[in-house]
Design an enzyme around this catalytic site. Structure first.
Site, mmCIF file in Angstrom:
data_model
loop_
_atom_site.group_PDB
_atom_site.id
_atom_site.type_symbol
_atom_site.label_atom_id
_atom_site.label_comp_id
_atom_site.label_asym_id
_atom_site.label_seq_id
_atom_site.Cartn_x
_atom_site.Cartn_y
_atom_site.Cartn_z
ATOM 1 N N LYS A 165 2.632 2.136 2.345
ATOM 2 C CA LYS A 165 2.855 2.822 3.584
ATOM 3 C C LYS A 165 3.741 2.135 4.728
ATOM 4 O O LYS A 165 3.881 0.957 4.396
ATOM 5 C CB LYS A 165 1.419 2.468 4.261
ATOM 6 N N LYS B 247 0.738 -1.216 -0.062
ATOM 7 C CA LYS B 247 -0.115 0.014 -0.082
ATOM 8 C C LYS B 247 0.867 1.402 -0.004
ATOM 9 O O LYS B 247 0.541 2.466 0.320
ATOM 10 C CB LYS B 247 -0.813 -0.079 1.227
HETATM 11 N N1 C2G Z 1 -10.526 6.889 8.852
HETATM 12 C C1 C2G Z 1 -11.355 7.733 9.215
HETATM 13 N N2 C2G Z 1 -11.214 9.128 9.470
HETATM 14 C C2 C2G Z 1 -9.794 9.424 9.652
HETATM 15 C C3 C2G Z 1 -8.660 8.478 9.330
HETATM 16 C C4 C2G Z 1 -9.130 7.241 8.903
HETATM 17 O O1 C2G Z 1 -12.540 7.446 9.284
HETATM 18 N N3 C2G Z 1 -9.624 10.645 10.257
HETATM 19 C C5 C2G Z 1 -10.703 5.522 8.455
HETATM 20 C C6 C2G Z 1 -10.481 5.136 7.226
HETATM 21 O O2 C2G Z 1 -11.213 5.542 6.113
HETATM 22 C C7 C2G Z 1 -10.370 3.622 7.242
HETATM 23 C C8 C2G Z 1 -9.887 3.327 8.681
HETATM 24 O O3 C2G Z 1 -10.378 4.766 9.315
HETATM 25 O O4 C2G Z 1 -11.701 3.215 7.052
HETATM 26 C C9 C2G Z 1 -8.419 3.050 8.830
HETATM 27 O O5 C2G Z 1 -7.534 3.749 8.181
HETATM 28 P P1 C2G Z 1 -6.196 3.688 7.628
HETATM 29 O O6 C2G Z 1 -5.630 2.862 8.691
HETATM 30 O O7 C2G Z 1 -5.435 4.954 7.193
HETATM 31 O O8 C2G Z 1 -6.502 2.493 6.517
HETATM 32 P P2 C2G Z 1 -6.139 2.467 4.974
HETATM 33 O O9 C2G Z 1 -4.654 2.511 4.952
HETATM 34 O O10 C2G Z 1 -7.003 3.405 4.372
HETATM 35 O O11 C2G Z 1 -6.392 0.800 4.591
HETATM 36 O O12 C2G Z 1 -8.050 -2.834 2.364
HETATM 37 C C10 C2G Z 1 -8.451 -1.549 2.965
HETATM 38 C C11 C2G Z 1 -7.103 -0.782 3.524
HETATM 39 O O13 C2G Z 1 -6.229 -1.606 4.270
HETATM 40 C C12 C2G Z 1 -7.277 0.475 4.073
#
Ligand code: C2G
Length: 141
Positions: A46, A44
């Site tokens: 990340k 990803k």
């Molecule tokens: N999220 C949120 N508000 C934020 C930050 C994050 O609602 N201010 C939500 C994201 O939309 C996601 C969840 O928290 O649904 C986890 O965010 P991340 O850890 O950034 O996940 P991500 O890297 O987007 O990975 O297969 C799906 C991926 O693994 C998602």
């Protein structure tokens, strides 16, 4: 028993993550979180500060989370929904539409992302504060 499933990295856990988990859990009786492994984070593009084991330990301490499973690739979601009999799939709306292929298997819900907070913002803010402290010290020397 209504099972909800969601996925993410959940690094440097913050209140935006908690609000997502809280709202997701409200759609059912149990919430499963597919937690991105360190290897999948690389896919990803990340790099999490906390290791998978520590991010899992933190998530398992949250009252809204019932089970944490590893997320190792983009293609496991249908298998997971079937394996864990998930009724609802929930993600923040920064992913809106991206997982509609799950609609034949479960309800798909995208929740409004929490504004004003993100792991990236935390890292950036801390870095800027550190830079300001260095400059201030240099000016005082
Ligand atoms: N999220 C949120 N508000 C934020 C930050 C994050 O609602 N201010 C939500 C994201 O939309 C996601 C969840 O928290 O649904 C986890 O965010 P991340 O850890 O950034 O996940 P991500 O890297 O987007 O990975 O297969 C799906 C991926 O693994 C998602």
């Amino acid at each position: 028993m209504t099972t909800v499933i969601t996925y993410g990295t959940f690094d440097l856990l913050h209140w935006g993550h908690i609000r997502l988990l809280e709202r997701a859990a409200a759609f059912g009786d149990q919430l499963i979180v597919g937690l991105s492994t360190d290897e999948f984070n690389a896919v990803k593009h990340k790099e999490a500060y906390h290791s998978y084991e520590h991010r899992k330990y933190i998530l398992e301490a949250i009252r809204y989370v019932d089970k944490v499973i590893p997320e190792t690739d983009w293609d496991q979601k249908i298998r997971d929904v079937q394996k864990y009999h998930a009724d609802v799939f929930v993600m923040g709306d920064d992913w809106a539409g991206k997982f509609d292929f799950l609609k034949p298997y479960c309800k798909v819900i995208y929740l409004p992302r929490t504004k004003g907070i993100s792991t990236t913002k935390i890292k950036t803010d801390l870095s800027e504060e550190e830079q300001e402290a260095i400059v201030k010290n240099e000016n005082e020397d």
